[in-house]
Write a protein that holds these residues in place. Sequence first.
Motif, PDB file in Angstrom:
ATOM      1  N   GLU A  99      12.992  88.601  34.112  1.00  0.00           N
ATOM      2  CA  GLU A  99      11.498  88.441  33.286  1.00  0.00           C
ATOM      3  C   GLU A  99      11.016  90.024  33.003  1.00  0.00           C
ATOM      4  O   GLU A  99      10.579  90.039  32.011  1.00  0.00           O
ATOM      5  CB  GLU A  99      10.807  87.927  34.201  1.00  0.00           C
ATOM      6  N   PHE A 100      11.455  90.935  34.034  1.00  0.00           N
ATOM      7  CA  PHE A 100      11.077  92.319  33.691  1.00  0.00           C
ATOM      8  C   PHE A 100      11.632  92.750  32.550  1.00  0.00           C
ATOM      9  O   PHE A 100      11.166  93.606  31.666  1.00  0.00           O
ATOM     10  CB  PHE A 100      11.280  92.964  35.041  1.00  0.00           C
ATOM     11  N   LEU A 101      12.865  92.569  32.502  1.00  0.00           N
ATOM     12  CA  LEU A 101      13.927  93.065  31.154  1.00  0.00           C
ATOM     13  C   LEU A 101      13.393  92.520  29.881  1.00  0.00           C
ATOM     14  O   LEU A 101      13.385  93.313  28.783  1.00  0.00           O
ATOM     15  CB  LEU A 101      15.268  92.782  31.357  1.00  0.00           C
ATOM     16  N   TYR A 102      12.956  91.118  29.976  1.00  0.00           N
ATOM     17  CA  TYR A 102      12.397  90.583  28.644  1.00  0.00           C
ATOM     18  C   TYR A 102      11.109  91.211  28.233  1.00  0.00           C
ATOM     19  O   TYR A 102      10.692  91.424  27.150  1.00  0.00           O
ATOM     20  CB  TYR A 102      12.430  89.106  28.811  1.00  0.00           C
ATOM     21  N   GLU A 103      10.182  91.380  29.456  1.00  0.00           N
ATOM     22  CA  GLU A 103       8.743  92.040  29.107  1.00  0.00           C
ATOM     23  C   GLU A 103       8.870  93.264  28.605  1.00  0.00           C
ATOM     24  O   GLU A 103       7.811  93.810  27.995  1.00  0.00           O
ATOM     25  CB  GLU A 103       8.108  91.865  30.360  1.00  0.00           C
ATOM     26  N   SER A 104       9.954  93.833  28.843  1.00  0.00           N
ATOM     27  CA  SER A 104      10.224  95.386  28.479  1.00  0.00           C
ATOM     28  C   SER A 104      10.978  95.421  27.209  1.00  0.00           C
ATOM     29  O   SER A 104      11.348  96.595  26.669  1.00  0.00           O
ATOM     30  CB  SER A 104      11.231  96.203  29.411  1.00  0.00           C
ATOM     31  N   GLY A 105      11.128  94.221  26.675  1.00  0.00           N
ATOM     32  CA  GLY A 105      11.789  94.420  25.151  1.00  0.00           C
ATOM     33  C   GLY A 105      13.091  93.941  24.934  1.00  0.00           C
ATOM     34  O   GLY A 105      13.489  94.279  23.810  1.00  0.00           O
ATOM     35  N   ALA A 106      13.948  93.514  26.119  1.00  0.00           N
ATOM     36  CA  ALA A 106      15.206  93.358  25.882  1.00  0.00           C
ATOM     37  C   ALA A 106      15.472  92.105  24.870  1.00  0.00           C
ATOM     38  O   ALA A 106      14.723  91.056  24.709  1.00  0.00           O
ATOM     39  CB  ALA A 106      15.834  93.081  26.991  1.00  0.00           C
ATOM     40  N   LYS A 107      16.454  92.360  24.007  1.00  0.00           N
ATOM     41  CA  LYS A 107      16.866  90.979  23.082  1.00  0.00           C
ATOM     42  C   LYS A 107      17.530  90.109  23.653  1.00  0.00           C
ATOM     43  O   LYS A 107      17.195  88.817  23.362  1.00  0.00           O
ATOM     44  CB  LYS A 107      17.574  91.666  21.969  1.00  0.00           C
ATOM     45  N   GLU A 108      18.800  90.506  24.522  1.00  0.00           N
ATOM     46  CA  GLU A 108      19.402  89.486  25.182  1.00  0.00           C
ATOM     47  C   GLU A 108      19.655  90.181  26.676  1.00  0.00           C
ATOM     48  O   GLU A 108      20.073  91.451  26.641  1.00  0.00           O
ATOM     49  CB  GLU A 108      20.723  89.204  24.602  1.00  0.00           C
ATOM     50  N   VAL A 109      19.724  89.185  27.529  1.00  0.00           N
ATOM     51  CA  VAL A 109      20.379  89.711  28.955  1.00  0.00           C
ATOM     52  C   VAL A 109      21.361  88.567  29.347  1.00  0.00           C
ATOM     53  O   VAL A 109      21.058  87.326  29.785  1.00  0.00           O
ATOM     54  CB  VAL A 109      19.031  89.566  30.025  1.00  0.00           C
ATOM     55  N   HIS A 110      22.449  89.130  29.707  1.00  0.00           N
ATOM     56  CA  HIS A 110      23.579  88.453  30.238  1.00  0.00           C
ATOM     57  C   HIS A 110      23.973  88.987  31.661  1.00  0.00           C
ATOM     58  O   HIS A 110      23.719  90.190  31.970  1.00  0.00           O
ATOM     59  CB  HIS A 110      24.926  88.690  29.330  1.00  0.00           C
ATOM     60  N   MET A 111      24.288  87.889  32.501  1.00  0.00           N
ATOM     61  CA  MET A 111      24.454  88.421  34.082  1.00  0.00           C
ATOM     62  C   MET A 111      25.863  87.999  34.349  1.00  0.00           C
ATOM     63  O   MET A 111      26.321  87.018  33.986  1.00  0.00           O
ATOM     64  CB  MET A 111      23.483  87.505  34.846  1.00  0.00           C
ATOM     65  N   ARG A 112      26.366  88.749  35.203  1.00  0.00           N
ATOM     66  CA  ARG A 112      27.754  88.548  35.596  1.00  0.00           C
ATOM     67  C   ARG A 112      27.641  88.885  37.346  1.00  0.00           C
ATOM     68  O   ARG A 112      27.166  89.843  37.591  1.00  0.00           O
ATOM     69  CB  ARG A 112      28.648  89.520  35.221  1.00  0.00           C
ATOM     70  N   SER A 113      28.138  87.840  38.021  1.00  0.00           N
ATOM     71  CA  SER A 113      28.417  88.208  39.662  1.00  0.00           C
ATOM     72  C   SER A 113      29.536  88.712  39.981  1.00  0.00           C
ATOM     73  O   SER A 113      30.728  88.118  39.333  1.00  0.00           O
ATOM     74  CB  SER A 113      27.956  86.914  40.235  1.00  0.00           C
ATOM     75  N   ALA A 114      29.787  89.945  40.707  1.00  0.00           N
ATOM     76  CA  ALA A 114      30.929  90.300  41.125  1.00  0.00           C
ATOM     77  C   ALA A 114      31.764  89.563  42.195  1.00  0.00           C
ATOM     78  O   ALA A 114      32.816  89.974  42.505  1.00  0.00           O
ATOM     79  CB  ALA A 114      30.774  91.904  41.738  1.00  0.00           C
ATOM     80  N   CYS A 115      31.245  88.342  42.457  1.00  0.00           N
ATOM     81  CA  CYS A 115      32.041  87.634  43.197  1.00  0.00           C
ATOM     82  C   CYS A 115      31.749  86.137  42.997  1.00  0.00           C
ATOM     83  O   CYS A 115      30.895  85.785  42.212  1.00  0.00           O
ATOM     84  CB  CYS A 115      31.519  87.569  44.800  1.00  0.00           C
TER      85      CYS A 115
END
Length: 473
Positions: free
Chosen positions: A363-379
Amino acid sequence: MGGFFGAISKQDCVLDLFFGVDYHSHLGTRRGGMVVYDEKDGYQRQIHNIENTPFRTKFEKDLADFHGCSGIGCISDTDPQPLLVRSHLGMYAITTVGIINNAEELVEQYFSDHGHQFMAMSSGKINATELTAALINQKDNLVDGIRHAQELIRGSITILLLTHEGIIAARDRLGRLPVLIGKREDAHCVSFESFAYQKLGYEDDYELGPGEVVSLTAEGWETLAPAGKDMRICAFLWTYYGYPNSRYEGVNVEVMRCHNGEIMARDEAANGTLPDVDFVAGVPDSGVPHAIGYANNCHKTFARPFVKYTPTWPRSFMPDNQQVRNQVAKMKQIPVPELIEGKKLLFVDDSIVRGTQLRETVEFLYESGAKEVHMRSACPPIMYGCKYLNFSRSNSDLELLARATVQELEGDEGHNHLEEYADASTERGKCMLSTICRKLGFDSLGYQSLDGLLEAIGLDRDKVCTYCWTGKE
């Protein structure tokens, strides 16, 4: 979790002990303790609450009162320790790291007569270190007592003892945590983290095997009980809570994390799931090296779209109140607008446990103007709360994001198909990923596979504990 350090020298060892314990502060947030032995004045001990104040700050004022050539100390997420014990085995100090899942059963079976009592903590539970000492004292010598305690305890227990003769160290029965010995010309030490003694002028000497018991003096060390053949060292040492400089079973933490990220990107490229992004970033702090490896392999630019402000709150889960913890985590995230606005971002985190703070990060990243947010877990997806150490412990497995999602999708029946849900190539696995993406607001989500994680660690898979992902002991 928790950490420990012990030193024995021909000279005063207090400063070595102080700095050695302090270098384990990343492993616990509740209690810190030190005990030193002097031939003339005996044992000197101090325990402090470190929930809102670092170990170093709490103990600096105590240093003038400590003196002696041997000592042990700990950082603990649970019990106040080290404890001083007086029994037919003599006077000794003891500190432990681990979990006793059958504590109430042991008390009922071995200490239910009117001649035994235990001090209760504020929660009403028994101090695990005190119970361990009581089990040790059932035998005729310390070594037999340690082996006796480790055989009876369900969970794990790693033990340091300080006697007037020296230090006794015992790695837990299946070696879930490391125990390392360092040496210097005039001293020896024992530690959870190898870098803690290297900074003090010690060099690597020996790493205990599973269940091994050794004694240390200033001159050297001796095995009192041999190591067992079976080992189940915790994989999260490398993915999350181990310090980057440390090395366990010959595998460096930072090197493993970078390699782990490389494997993730390699496998995504092979599967055609590698997204087109502007930047690859790590969720600070332990996600960063995983992200560096990921970025290097897929030839994407590594960046830091947000940084953490840590001078006042070095760890976001220090406050007791969950609401306060969440607010502290939010306050720590300081954006770099030039690296966020209009950008497609891929973040790598060390793990995804409950997902609460991750949702707020997105939410913080989108509020800061991000166009896309992709997430990866290292496990892989965490399906079971840890029952051997303090990582991912929960009142219920349904508090875990992956298990809660399975319950939402398929009810109780879904828990019969957890292996499928953990595999992103299956229909159930794809469904779980898309559901979490929708709930947390990701544009895509990926988890490292268990095979990829074990490849990055590089040990035989039957020597690594993967219970929180597979439920298999």
